[in-house]
Design a protein around this motif. Sequence first.
Motif, PDB file in Angstrom:
ATOM      1  N   GLY A 168      46.011  40.356  30.931  1.00 51.77           N
ATOM      2  CA  GLY A 168      46.720  40.331  30.112  1.00 51.77           C
ATOM      3  C   GLY A 168      47.998  39.636  30.916  1.00 51.77           C
ATOM      4  N   ARG A 169      48.514  39.921  31.683  1.00 47.04           N
ATOM      5  CA  ARG A 169      50.136  40.282  31.809  1.00 47.04           C
ATOM      6  C   ARG A 169      50.047  39.308  32.820  1.00 47.04           C
ATOM      7  NH1 ARG A 169      52.530  41.391  27.728  1.00 47.04           N
ATOM      8  NH2 ARG A 169      53.861  40.544  29.138  1.00 47.04           N
ATOM      9  N   LEU A 170      49.066  39.530  33.576  1.00 42.47           N
ATOM     10  CA  LEU A 170      49.135  38.322  34.574  1.00 42.47           C
ATOM     11  C   LEU A 170      48.689  36.396  34.134  1.00 42.47           C
ATOM     12  CD1 LEU A 170      47.447  40.649  37.173  1.00 42.47           C
ATOM     13  CD2 LEU A 170      49.920  39.388  37.003  1.00 42.47           C
ATOM     14  N   GLY A 171      47.949  36.446  32.760  1.00 37.03           N
ATOM     15  CA  GLY A 171      47.505  35.334  32.491  1.00 37.03           C
ATOM     16  C   GLY A 171      46.400  35.531  31.627  1.00 37.03           C
ATOM     17  N   ALA A 172      45.112  35.676  31.590  1.00 37.05           N
ATOM     18  CA  ALA A 172      44.447  35.965  31.578  1.00 37.05           C
ATOM     19  C   ALA A 172      44.019  35.114  29.996  1.00 37.05           C
ATOM     20  CB  ALA A 172      43.491  36.732  32.099  1.00 37.05           C
ATOM     21  N   GLU A 173      43.712  34.614  30.349  1.00 36.02           N
ATOM     22  CA  GLU A 173      43.575  34.015  28.448  1.00 36.02           C
ATOM     23  C   GLU A 173      42.508  35.404  27.764  1.00 36.02           C
ATOM     24  OE1 GLU A 173      41.633  29.847  25.184  1.00 36.02           O
ATOM     25  OE2 GLU A 173      42.865  30.009  27.705  1.00 36.02           O
ATOM     26  N   ARG A 174      40.662  35.346  28.138  1.00 40.52           N
ATOM     27  CA  ARG A 174      40.788  36.261  27.099  1.00 40.52           C
ATOM     28  C   ARG A 174      40.147  37.494  28.317  1.00 40.52           C
ATOM     29  NH1 ARG A 174      38.029  36.697  22.529  1.00 40.52           N
ATOM     30  NH2 ARG A 174      36.100  37.842  22.528  1.00 40.52           N
ATOM     31  N   VAL A 175      39.371  38.897  27.908  1.00 42.52           N
ATOM     32  CA  VAL A 175      39.497  39.786  28.700  1.00 42.52           C
ATOM     33  C   VAL A 175      38.817  40.809  27.396  1.00 42.52           C
ATOM     34  CG1 VAL A 175      39.829  41.740  30.084  1.00 42.52           C
ATOM     35  CG2 VAL A 175      41.803  39.733  29.848  1.00 42.52           C
ATOM     36  N   VAL A 176      36.796  40.583  28.524  1.00 40.78           N
ATOM     37  CA  VAL A 176      36.188  41.592  27.924  1.00 40.78           C
ATOM     38  C   VAL A 176      36.145  42.824  28.626  1.00 40.78           C
ATOM     39  CG1 VAL A 176      33.657  41.336  27.026  1.00 40.78           C
ATOM     40  CG2 VAL A 176      34.931  39.036  27.072  1.00 40.78           C
ATOM     41  N   GLY A 177      35.643  43.882  27.944  1.00 43.41           N
ATOM     42  CA  GLY A 177      35.736  44.857  28.615  1.00 43.41           C
ATOM     43  C   GLY A 177      34.186  45.521  28.283  1.00 43.41           C
ATOM     44  N   SER A 178      33.436  46.631  28.906  1.00 42.52           N
ATOM     45  CA  SER A 178      32.486  47.316  28.563  1.00 42.52           C
ATOM     46  C   SER A 178      32.279  49.159  29.144  1.00 42.52           C
ATOM     47  CB  SER A 178      30.856  47.025  29.545  1.00 42.52           C
ATOM     48  OG  SER A 178      31.205  47.408  31.138  1.00 42.52           O
ATOM     49  N   THR A 179      31.745  49.588  28.069  1.00 44.04           N
ATOM     50  CA  THR A 179      32.009  50.777  27.901  1.00 44.04           C
ATOM     51  C   THR A 179      30.966  51.776  27.110  1.00 44.04           C
ATOM     52  OG1 THR A 179      33.572  52.976  27.297  1.00 44.04           O
ATOM     53  CG2 THR A 179      33.227  51.000  26.089  1.00 44.04           C
ATOM     54  N   GLY A 180      30.328  52.671  27.347  1.00 43.23           N
ATOM     55  CA  GLY A 180      29.612  53.727  27.480  1.00 43.23           C
ATOM     56  C   GLY A 180      29.460  53.703  25.385  1.00 43.23           C
ATOM     57  N   SER A 181      30.475  53.589  24.781  1.00 44.79           N
ATOM     58  CA  SER A 181      30.245  54.397  23.455  1.00 44.79           C
ATOM     59  C   SER A 181      31.328  53.329  22.090  1.00 44.79           C
ATOM     60  CB  SER A 181      30.315  55.646  23.150  1.00 44.79           C
ATOM     61  OG  SER A 181      32.807  55.999  23.356  1.00 44.79           O
ATOM     62  N   ALA A 182      30.368  53.297  21.259  1.00 51.79           N
ATOM     63  CA  ALA A 182      31.371  52.766  20.574  1.00 51.79           C
ATOM     64  C   ALA A 182      33.237  52.915  20.199  1.00 51.79           C
ATOM     65  CB  ALA A 182      30.533  52.540  18.642  1.00 51.79           C
TER      66      ALA A 182
END
Length: 337
Positions: free
Chosen positions: A170-184
């Motif tokens: 985000g600090r480098l200018g990405a417009e949208r960042v999506v992550g994945s993980t193992g729990s809600a």
Amino acid sequence: MPPSPSTSRAIRLTALPDGLPRPEHFAVVEEPTPVPDEGEVLVRNRFFHVFPSLRTLIGGGVKGTPFPPLRPGDTLFGPAIGEVVSAPPDAGLRPGDLVRHWMGWREYAVTPAEQCTPLDDTLPDPVAHLSQAALAYTALTRDARVRPGDTVFVSGGAGGVGSLVGQIAGRLGAERVVGSTGSADKAARLVSELGYDAALVRDAGPIAEQLAEAAPDGIDVFVDNVGGEQLRAAIGAARPGARFVLVGTLAGQLSPHLTGTTAPVEIDTFQLVAKRIEMRGFGGLDGTAEWAERFGGWLRSGDVTFPHVRVPGIDRAPQALHELISGRHLGTVVVEL
């Protein structure tokens, strides 16, 4: 500094596990405090990093990687921060100086002077030198070449690497960042605390379907800490010319059915060709100080945080590794001595 004790404690591997390592495969042992030879530094450790790649080393290691396998009777090792107790006169180190080195998992360590990195005040907290910020920053800027307006997908977004990649992207200018993980619960924290715009939950439905909903126009960059299903999903969601950087293989390292030394996955290589996807393994750290200067500035301004858990006491280190492998913690896990 006060004199060193005659004995100190360390963590040894006592048995090879059948599956994932558990606390009973390790022992906290008392041994003579090491005495440095000529050219060596004696360090009293204050913090050390608990990292999932230990599973790979316990499983026999991988040819071509820089670290040797661990055998029963070996003392574990890894990144550590410690205070210099004694150093050679020409080492440029004085008692009390803080240094980073690779002889963690013990209270006192002896290491060649050239393998100690003195710490300065570039980062506001010494323990932040155990973060994966250098890796996250380098993967994004050199290997994935993130650009303003990019949509970035990060697998393993709640881990030591992923918890920083999302924020730095985000600090480098990405417009949208999506992550994945193992729990809600972790998914909610990715969005509320770590700069992610959306988070996918493993085992809450096909990752490919969740990613299509979170990034309906596709992804430009994929920082992969996991492999497996998440790599396949990223290929399906990739825009033409997408850049992939493969950093970790948690799908293999944390599987109870594998040794931690392989991470097999079946992918559709037609899609790589048709979409002109650029895929490369992380190229290692380049030794520049740019990451530290920018990371330190972001930490001081509050634009970026260093998510980590401090586990007190060397006695709890084997349990901390088990909790890391089990997915209990978010961010980097550090044992504080």
